[in-house]
Structure formats: C-alpha cells, structure tokens
Design a protein around this motif. Structure first.
Motif, PDB file in Angstrom:
ATOM      1  N   SER A 204       0.745  -1.171   0.670  1.00  0.00           N
ATOM      2  CA  SER A 204       0.098  -0.253  -0.270  1.00  0.00           C
ATOM      3  C   SER A 204       1.206   1.346  -0.222  1.00  0.00           C
ATOM      4  O   SER A 204       1.936   1.547   0.238  1.00  0.00           O
ATOM      5  CB  SER A 204      -0.708   0.111   1.551  1.00  0.00           C
ATOM      6  OG  SER A 204      -0.075   0.076   2.678  1.00  0.00           O
TER       7      SER A 204
ATOM      8  N   ARG B 286       0.572   5.154   1.768  1.00  0.00           N
ATOM      9  CA  ARG B 286       0.237   6.487   2.806  1.00  0.00           C
ATOM     10  C   ARG B 286       0.402   7.487   1.524  1.00  0.00           C
ATOM     11  O   ARG B 286       1.804   8.485   1.262  1.00  0.00           O
ATOM     12  CB  ARG B 286       0.729   6.576   3.832  1.00  0.00           C
ATOM     13  CG  ARG B 286       0.176   7.920   4.165  1.00  0.00           C
ATOM     14  CD  ARG B 286       0.027   7.821   5.983  1.00  0.00           C
ATOM     15  NE  ARG B 286      -1.173   6.803   6.474  1.00  0.00           N
ATOM     16  CZ  ARG B 286      -1.002   6.346   7.729  1.00  0.00           C
ATOM     17  NH1 ARG B 286      -0.601   7.805   8.882  1.00  0.00           N
ATOM     18  NH2 ARG B 286      -2.538   5.721   7.996  1.00  0.00           N
TER      19      ARG B 286
ATOM     20  N   THR C 246      -3.508  13.035   5.007  1.00  0.00           N
ATOM     21  CA  THR C 246      -3.553  11.564   4.703  1.00  0.00           C
ATOM     22  C   THR C 246      -4.280  10.864   4.546  1.00  0.00           C
ATOM     23  O   THR C 246      -5.711  11.218   4.565  1.00  0.00           O
ATOM     24  CB  THR C 246      -2.559  11.013   5.834  1.00  0.00           C
ATOM     25  OG1 THR C 246      -3.232  11.202   6.715  1.00  0.00           O
ATOM     26  CG2 THR C 246      -1.232  12.533   6.126  1.00  0.00           C
TER      27      THR C 246
ATOM     28  N   ASP D 221      -4.905   6.906   3.074  1.00  0.00           N
ATOM     29  CA  ASP D 221      -4.174   5.579   2.776  1.00  0.00           C
ATOM     30  C   ASP D 221      -4.391   4.843   1.490  1.00  0.00           C
ATOM     31  O   ASP D 221      -5.299   5.002   1.040  1.00  0.00           O
ATOM     32  CB  ASP D 221      -4.251   4.231   4.348  1.00  0.00           C
ATOM     33  CG  ASP D 221      -3.183   4.848   4.948  1.00  0.00           C
ATOM     34  OD1 ASP D 221      -2.732   4.937   4.816  1.00  0.00           O
ATOM     35  OD2 ASP D 221      -4.340   4.372   5.998  1.00  0.00           O
TER      36      ASP D 221
END
Length: 202
Positions: free
Chosen positions: A21, A23, A60, A62
């Motif tokens: 992933s 961020r 932010t 994800d």
C-alpha cells in the motif's frame, strides 16, 4: 458520490511506500477546509478516505495495493499535481454527472489538438470499457466529468475517444497540461453498467 467537477488542483507533499500500500499526504486548502477523519475526497478520480488533517491545509490517505495497480496513483510522487473534489452534498447542484470514484481502468493520452478556444484530446480506451462509452455521453477522466465528442478505433490502433477541453478545464485541472503518453484514470457512466446488468438478468 461525486460530480466530476474538480474543486482545486492539489499537490502531493508526502508519499510513503509500504509493503502492499502507500500513504499519501496531499495539500489542498479548499477540500481540507471542512474535512475530517473518514471523509471521502476524490484524488484524480479515485475515492480516498481522509486519515488525518495536517496544518489545516493537507490530509493523509491510505491507498491499498489494488487501487495502486488499477489506477494512475502508483505513478505519482512528491510534487505531482492532482485533481481534488469533495464528496457531493445532498443539497448541492449536480454540475457534472454521477461519479463514484471507482476507477474502471486507465487510458493514455494519444494526441492533443489545440484549437482557438478549446483543445481536443484523444485518449485510448480499454476494449472491455468501450461498450459503455457513447458519443455525447459522459465519462470521467482523472476525476473530471467530460462529454465524449468522438469515438473510434480499429484492430491496429485499438479503441479511443475524444473530449474537448474548454479554457477553464485546461487551466484548472491536470488534464490541461498532461503530455501525450500520460496515463489517466477512467470511470465510465455507472448507469450504463446497471442497464447492462439488468438486461443480462432479464
């Protein structure tokens, strides 16, 4: 749900790559002004969830591995400009069309043809999405609600469609400066997919 009307150009100011992933930290003063944890913001047409607000002008989010593999977000880094739109409010006008923020595939800019007051942009269209795209219909390109002005393709070149950009779209979105060869996120009209599904079950 979104409308495909880009509210502001943001900038990626942080990108942390994780095992499967990423961020991202994205600066966008307008979309962050009333955002909170858990809110949805479309980033280049991808619906992402706000994790934290930083300094009142950045957030932010994800991005899971599947989203990275199915969209152009994997190719973005610090300094990249992105189209931003907050989720539509129930009492707001639907200025574009119904956009879910669920990318159906990616295309590539094949050509740009500047005119006096607009610019025609040709974009490749994955074969599996071509049946959902019609002349004068709506399509979302990097989160921008646009009208299909032309369609074409053959066995040699593959499918493509064209959109015509007015000066405002060229000035206020990433599509205005995206070079030939750039990858863009595509979302077809959800109504077309529902109609197809209903016909299959009928």
């Amino acid at each position: 749900m979104f409308t495909g009307i880009v509210e502001e150009l943001g900038e990626i100011v942080g990108a942390e790559r994780l095992a499967d992933s990423a961020r991202l930290t994205i600066r966008g003063k307008l979309v962050t002004s009333d955002a909170g944890h858990g809110d949805s913001i479309a980033v280049n047409g991808v619906c992402l969830t706000v994790v934290d607000i930083i300094d009142g002008d950045s957030f932010t989010t994800d991005v899971m591995g599947e989203t990275l593999s199915r969209s152009s977000l994997d190719g973005l880094g610090v300094g990249s400009r992105v189209n931003l739109e907050r989720a539509a409010a129930v009492d707001s006008r639907l200025g574009g069309h119904i956009v879910q923020g669920h990318v159906d595939g990616t295309g590539a800019i094949l050509s740009r043809d500047p005119q006096t007051d607009w610019e025609v942009v040709r974009i490749s269209l994955p074969g599996e999405l071509a049946r959902y795209v019609v002349h004068k219909g709506s399509i979302t390109v990097d989160g921008i609600s646009l009208t299909v002005s032309s369609l074409g393709g053959d066995a040699a070149t593959g499918d493509w469609f064209e959109v015509s950009l007015i000066p405002t779209t060229r000035e206020l979105t990433t599509l205005g400066t995206a070079p030939v060869g750039a990858t863009v996120n595509l979302e077809v009209d959800i109504i077309a997919k529902y109609v197809e599904r209903l016909q299959q079950r009928g």
